[in-house]
Design an enzyme around this catalytic site. Structure first.
Site, PDB file in Angstrom:
ATOM      1  CG  LEU A 137      -1.752  -1.209   1.407  1.00 50.22           C
ATOM      2  CD1 LEU A 137      -2.790  -0.778   2.782  1.00 50.22           C
ATOM      3  CD2 LEU A 137      -3.057  -0.996   0.280  1.00 50.22           C
ATOM      4  CG  ASP A 138       0.206   4.261  -2.634  1.00 52.01           C
ATOM      5  OD1 ASP A 138       1.030   3.675  -3.324  1.00 52.01           O
ATOM      6  OD2 ASP A 138      -0.779   4.897  -3.112  1.00 52.01           O
ATOM      7  CG  MET A 139       3.907   6.770   4.031  1.00 52.41           C
ATOM      8  SD  MET A 139       5.467   7.733   4.155  1.00 52.41           S
ATOM      9  CE  MET A 139       4.738   9.508   3.591  1.00 52.41           C
ATOM     10  CB  THR A 141      -3.105   3.846   1.126  1.00 54.73           C
ATOM     11  OG1 THR A 141      -3.294   4.486  -0.055  1.00 54.73           O
ATOM     12  CG2 THR A 141      -4.336   2.705   1.066  1.00 54.73           C
ATOM     13  NE  ARG A 237      -2.859   8.255  -4.472  1.00 57.57           N
ATOM     14  CZ  ARG A 237      -1.751   8.679  -4.005  1.00 57.57           C
ATOM     15  NH1 ARG A 237      -0.975   7.592  -3.852  1.00 57.57           N
ATOM     16  NH2 ARG A 237      -1.226   9.794  -3.978  1.00 57.57           N
TER      17      ARG A 237
END
Length: 306
Positions: A137-139, A141, A237
């Site tokens: 996951l993105d930082m 998220t 996104r």
């Protein structure tokens, strides 16, 4: 096949159901990778009825295959960062990653990452295995991250993801009121340029598919549930931004208002998959984090269920 009640994090126990070459059984029935079978032979990690055997032998119905799992732990700094454990068995860990935490150490984030916490958890569990992330996951998220305890589990889950057998669901809070109750965004995504981290919708990109459904409409905002059919970088996104409903707080693709929330309002809330060895279906949920609950309240919404 896998013997129920006999499985451990550091050992496979398998009962043979029909006569065949051991190598064919490992590759075709068990779906071990060729590299894994070669390692078993090289390191003598393959036992039939208690004795080491080469993959070239013929096995018979009722034979018991035992495969020890012998691995060194990943060399990361051990830190207890208080991350919630959602699920664990002999093959996998599911962690509830908070927002603002990087998944894997990098040059700029060598500590404070989810991997640092997992090393600490492994040490306390008295186990020893490499960290293998099945998803990331993105930082900014939050939500469910899956880790495999062995190469076999990682291989099977990665294959299942490619075959669309792993269902990953998210919740996002987006700008504007979405008109359609549900729909599918089927638009290709590619990197904007070799130097950029930005992704864009472009016909030259990889096919990317996101299914969405409206959970709640609010004051110029919408809570939306999302199901990924593909897993491109920044897919949710980019897709939501492309239809005019960027995620609130998304500094790359959405609408930023730090009085509302100080990160993108995106949470990996549910995952379902087949247990790598036993094949039973597992479904795990992660509750919506407090900052997203507060955002919904600020926008005039109510508590949601998913």
């Amino acid at each position: 096949m896998f013997i129920e009640g006999k499985q451990e994090w550091n050992k496979f126990m398998i009962e043979v159901e029909e006569e065949m070459k051991l190598k064919d059984f490992l590759l075709d029935v068990m779906e071990f990778s060729t590299r894994s079978v070669s390692k078993m032979k090289r390191e003598k990690l393959l036992f039939v009825n208690g004795e080491f055997q080469k993959p070239s032998i013929t096995i018979k119905k009722g034979d018991i295959i035992e495969i020890p799992i012998d691995e060194e732990m990943s060399d990361f700094l051990s830190q207890d960062l208080g991350v919630e454990l959602l699920y664990e068995d002999f093959d996998i860990l599911l962690m509830n990653k908070p927002a603002f935490m990087v998944v894997h150490p990098t040059k700029s984030h060598f500590d404070g990452t989810l991997a640092n916490h997992v090393i600490n958890y492994i040490e306390k569990s008295k186990e020893s295995y490499k960290i293998r992330f099945v998803n990331r996951l993105d930082m900014n998220t939050s939500g469910i991250v899956v880790l495999a305890k062995n190469a076999y589990a990682h291989h099977i889950l990665s294959k299942d993801m490619g075959d669309n057998l792993v269902k990953k669901e998210y919740i996002a809070i987006v700008d504007g009121v979405m008109e359609d109750d549900e729909g599918t965004i089927d638009l290709p995504i590619m990197r904007e340029s070799m130097e950029s981290i930005l992704r864009v919708v472009d016909e030259k990109g990889q096919r990317s598919i996101t299914h969405y459904r409206v959970i709640e409409r609010m004051n110029n905002a919408t809570v939306v549930g999302l199901l990924l059919e593909t897993g491109r970088t920044h897919q949710i996104r980019v897709h939501l931004s492309s239809i005019g409903h960027g995620i609130i707080g998304d500094e790359l693709y959405g609408k930023v208002d730090e009085s509302l929330i100080n990160r993108q309002a995106l949470h990996a809330c549910k995952i379902s998959f087949n247990q790598p060895r036993m094949k039973n279906r597992i479904e795990i949920k992660s509750q919506l984090p407090d900052d997203m609950k507060l955002l919904i309240e600020k926008l005039g919404g109510k508590s949601i269920d998913y």
